[in-house]
Design a protein around this motif. Structure first.
Motif, mmCIF file in Angstrom:
data_model
loop_
_atom_site.group_PDB
_atom_site.id
_atom_site.type_symbol
_atom_site.label_atom_id
_atom_site.label_comp_id
_atom_site.label_asym_id
_atom_site.label_seq_id
_atom_site.Cartn_x
_atom_site.Cartn_y
_atom_site.Cartn_z
ATOM 1 N N GLY A 1 33.432 57.294 31.520
ATOM 2 C CA GLY A 1 33.697 58.559 32.187
ATOM 3 C C GLY A 1 32.578 58.979 33.113
ATOM 4 N N GLY A 2 31.737 58.048 33.501
ATOM 5 C CA GLY A 2 30.639 58.315 34.425
ATOM 6 C C GLY A 2 29.887 57.034 34.722
ATOM 7 N N LYS A 3 29.177 57.021 35.836
ATOM 8 C CA LYS A 3 28.442 55.838 36.284
ATOM 9 C C LYS A 3 27.291 55.529 35.318
ATOM 10 C CE LYS A 3 25.796 54.312 40.273
ATOM 11 N NZ LYS A 3 25.254 54.700 41.565
ATOM 12 N N PRO A 4 27.158 54.254 34.884
ATOM 13 C CA PRO A 4 26.033 53.903 34.008
ATOM 14 C C PRO A 4 24.710 53.997 34.756
ATOM 15 C CG PRO A 4 27.295 51.945 34.579
ATOM 16 C CD PRO A 4 28.030 53.118 35.145
ATOM 17 N N GLY A 5 23.641 54.183 33.998
ATOM 18 C CA GLY A 5 22.323 54.353 34.594
ATOM 19 C C GLY A 5 21.857 53.132 35.365
ATOM 20 N N SER A 6 21.968 51.959 34.767
ATOM 21 C CA SER A 6 21.552 50.742 35.462
ATOM 22 C C SER A 6 22.372 49.558 34.971
ATOM 23 C CB SER A 6 20.057 50.470 35.237
ATOM 24 O OG SER A 6 19.800 50.139 33.887
ATOM 25 N N VAL A 7 22.596 48.632 35.903
ATOM 26 C CA VAL A 7 23.273 47.376 35.589
ATOM 27 C C VAL A 7 22.387 46.268 36.135
ATOM 28 C CG1 VAL A 7 25.318 45.954 35.940
ATOM 29 C CG2 VAL A 7 25.563 48.427 35.735
ATOM 30 N N ASN A 8 21.727 45.566 35.244
ATOM 31 C CA ASN A 8 20.860 44.455 35.639
ATOM 32 C C ASN A 8 21.617 43.153 35.419
ATOM 33 O OD1 ASN A 8 18.709 46.197 36.194
ATOM 34 N ND2 ASN A 8 18.139 46.224 34.046
ATOM 35 N N VAL A 9 21.618 42.312 36.450
ATOM 36 C CA VAL A 9 22.360 41.049 36.388
ATOM 37 C C VAL A 9 21.368 39.899 36.453
ATOM 38 C CG1 VAL A 9 24.113 39.617 37.495
ATOM 39 C CG2 VAL A 9 24.355 42.101 37.512
ATOM 40 N N LYS A 10 21.493 38.981 35.510
ATOM 41 C CA LYS A 10 20.677 37.768 35.499
ATOM 42 C C LYS A 10 21.620 36.597 35.745
ATOM 43 C CE LYS A 10 17.743 34.901 32.656
ATOM 44 N NZ LYS A 10 17.348 34.580 31.296
ATOM 45 N N VAL A 11 21.300 35.813 36.756
ATOM 46 C CA VAL A 11 22.162 34.690 37.136
ATOM 47 C C VAL A 11 21.428 33.391 36.816
ATOM 48 C CG1 VAL A 11 23.376 33.555 39.018
ATOM 49 C CG2 VAL A 11 23.223 36.045 38.972
ATOM 50 N N ILE B 1 26.966 36.727 44.566
ATOM 51 C CA ILE B 1 27.642 36.788 43.272
ATOM 52 C C ILE B 1 27.022 37.878 42.393
ATOM 53 C CG2 ILE B 1 28.062 35.512 41.130
ATOM 54 C CD1 ILE B 1 28.388 33.008 42.872
ATOM 55 N N ALA B 2 25.698 37.956 42.383
ATOM 56 C CA ALA B 2 25.024 38.970 41.566
ATOM 57 C C ALA B 2 25.411 40.377 42.001
ATOM 58 C CB ALA B 2 23.511 38.791 41.638
ATOM 59 N N LYS B 3 25.488 40.609 43.298
ATOM 60 C CA LYS B 3 25.877 41.932 43.808
ATOM 61 C C LYS B 3 27.323 42.242 43.435
ATOM 62 C CE LYS B 3 25.845 44.649 48.106
ATOM 63 N NZ LYS B 3 25.713 45.883 47.447
ATOM 64 N N ALA B 4 28.194 41.249 43.568
ATOM 65 C CA ALA B 4 29.603 41.455 43.212
ATOM 66 C C ALA B 4 29.748 41.746 41.717
ATOM 67 C CB ALA B 4 30.429 40.237 43.599
ATOM 68 N N VAL B 5 29.022 41.012 40.884
ATOM 69 C CA VAL B 5 29.066 41.252 39.434
ATOM 70 C C VAL B 5 28.561 42.656 39.126
ATOM 71 C CG1 VAL B 5 28.022 40.584 37.227
ATOM 72 C CG2 VAL B 5 28.926 38.832 38.756
ATOM 73 N N GLN B 6 27.463 43.039 39.762
ATOM 74 C CA GLN B 6 26.892 44.362 39.518
ATOM 75 C C GLN B 6 27.887 45.467 39.885
ATOM 76 O OE1 GLN B 6 23.343 45.267 41.804
ATOM 77 N NE2 GLN B 6 22.486 46.368 40.052
ATOM 78 N N GLU B 7 28.535 45.347 41.035
ATOM 79 C CA GLU B 7 29.503 46.357 41.469
ATOM 80 C C GLU B 7 30.715 46.404 40.545
ATOM 81 O OE1 GLU B 7 30.244 45.167 45.484
ATOM 82 O OE2 GLU B 7 28.401 46.094 46.240
ATOM 83 N N GLN B 8 31.242 45.240 40.168
ATOM 84 C CA GLN B 8 32.410 45.183 39.286
ATOM 85 C C GLN B 8 32.093 45.770 37.904
ATOM 86 O OE1 GLN B 8 35.594 44.192 39.784
ATOM 87 N NE2 GLN B 8 35.202 43.816 41.947
ATOM 88 N N VAL B 9 30.936 45.396 37.363
ATOM 89 C CA VAL B 9 30.541 45.894 36.034
ATOM 90 C C VAL B 9 30.314 47.395 36.076
ATOM 91 C CG1 VAL B 9 28.689 45.825 34.318
ATOM 92 C CG2 VAL B 9 29.644 43.697 35.209
ATOM 93 N N GLU B 10 29.633 47.869 37.112
ATOM 94 C CA GLU B 10 29.369 49.306 37.230
ATOM 95 C C GLU B 10 30.672 50.104 37.286
ATOM 96 O OE1 GLU B 10 27.512 51.533 40.833
ATOM 97 O OE2 GLU B 10 25.869 50.791 39.582
ATOM 98 N N ALA B 11 31.651 49.612 38.049
ATOM 99 C CA ALA B 11 32.936 50.308 38.162
ATOM 100 C C ALA B 11 33.713 50.269 36.843
ATOM 101 C CB ALA B 11 33.763 49.702 39.287
ATOM 102 N N ALA B 12 33.765 49.099 36.206
ATOM 103 C CA ALA B 12 34.547 48.950 34.974
ATOM 104 C C ALA B 12 33.955 49.770 33.831
ATOM 105 C CB ALA B 12 34.627 47.479 34.584
ATOM 106 N N VAL B 13 32.652 49.690 33.668
ATOM 107 C CA VAL B 13 32.003 50.441 32.584
ATOM 108 C C VAL B 13 32.037 51.938 32.895
ATOM 109 C CG1 VAL B 13 29.828 50.798 31.349
ATOM 110 C CG2 VAL B 13 30.601 48.490 31.874
ATOM 111 N N GLY B 14 31.918 52.295 34.160
ATOM 112 C CA GLY B 14 32.014 53.696 34.552
ATOM 113 C C GLY B 14 33.361 54.298 34.187
#
Length: 189
Positions: free
Chosen positions: A159-169, A142-155
């Motif tokens: 207009g570009g990939k965010p530096g880091s996406v830290n997920v706390k579950v 779930i954490a990996k899926a959230v990280q990938e989804q958030v990175e894509a949506a915010v990107g």
């Protein structure tokens, strides 16, 4: 910050305070301390050289911290993005809303929250996402899926990939939460 770095910082601060106190004792008479510094610190060439080196190192470190404080880039509440039609200012709440919406799209995620720290470029942006899942849910997946989804949506928003996406579950016991909600619900008679 790990314990060793904190220890070094505390040790450096203590050495700086002692060096400053010794320097003050030379310039301004402090009972007992001035005599000690004059006899043991200034009277012994090796010790006075060591004190001078420590004072020089403290001065250099203070200068580095001052320059860093003056010229370091700070995190902002918005990010300015250049597009082919002009400049667009993206507020941190836009990135947080996109992150929350993207995290909510992952199955088994409940109560997503996001915090964005914007930089000068999309790659400088840092996101902290907190989600709740049931106790029996596969946390790593779930954490990996959230990280990938958030990175894509915010990107897409920045207009570009965010530096880091830290997920706390946070794992929650859904049965206990439902029982407590049922107990707190108003009763109709």
């Amino acid at each position: 910050m790990n314990g060793f770095v904190k220890f070094i910082q505390v040790l450096g601060a203590l050495i700086a305070i002692l060096a400053l106190l010794a320097a003050i004792a030379v310039l301004y008479p402090i009972p007992y301390l001035t005599e000690f510094v004059a006899y043991y610190v200034l009277g012994i060439p090796e010790v006075s050289t060591t004190v001078a080196i420590v004072l020089a190192v403290v001065a250099v470190i203070a200068l580095i911290f001052l320059l860093y404080a003056c010229f370091a880039t700070s995190k902002k509440a918005w990010l300015q993005v250049d597009t082919e039609h002009g400049e667009v200012r993206v507020d941190h709440t836009v990135a947080e809303a996109a992150a929350t919406h993207a995290a909510r799209s992952v199955d088994a995620v409940k109560h997503p929250q996001a915090e964005a720290k914007m930089g000068n470029h999309p790659g400088d942006t840092k996101l902290e996402v907190t989600v709740d899942v049931s106790q029996d849910a596969p946390v790593a997946t779930i954490a990996k899926a959230v990280q990938e989804q958030v990175e894509a949506a915010v990107g897409r928003k920045l207009g570009g990939k965010p530096g880091s996406v830290n997920v706390k579950v946070n794992q929650i016991d859904t049965r206990a939460a439902q029982a407590q909600a049922a107990q707190n619900a108003p009763r109709v008679r």
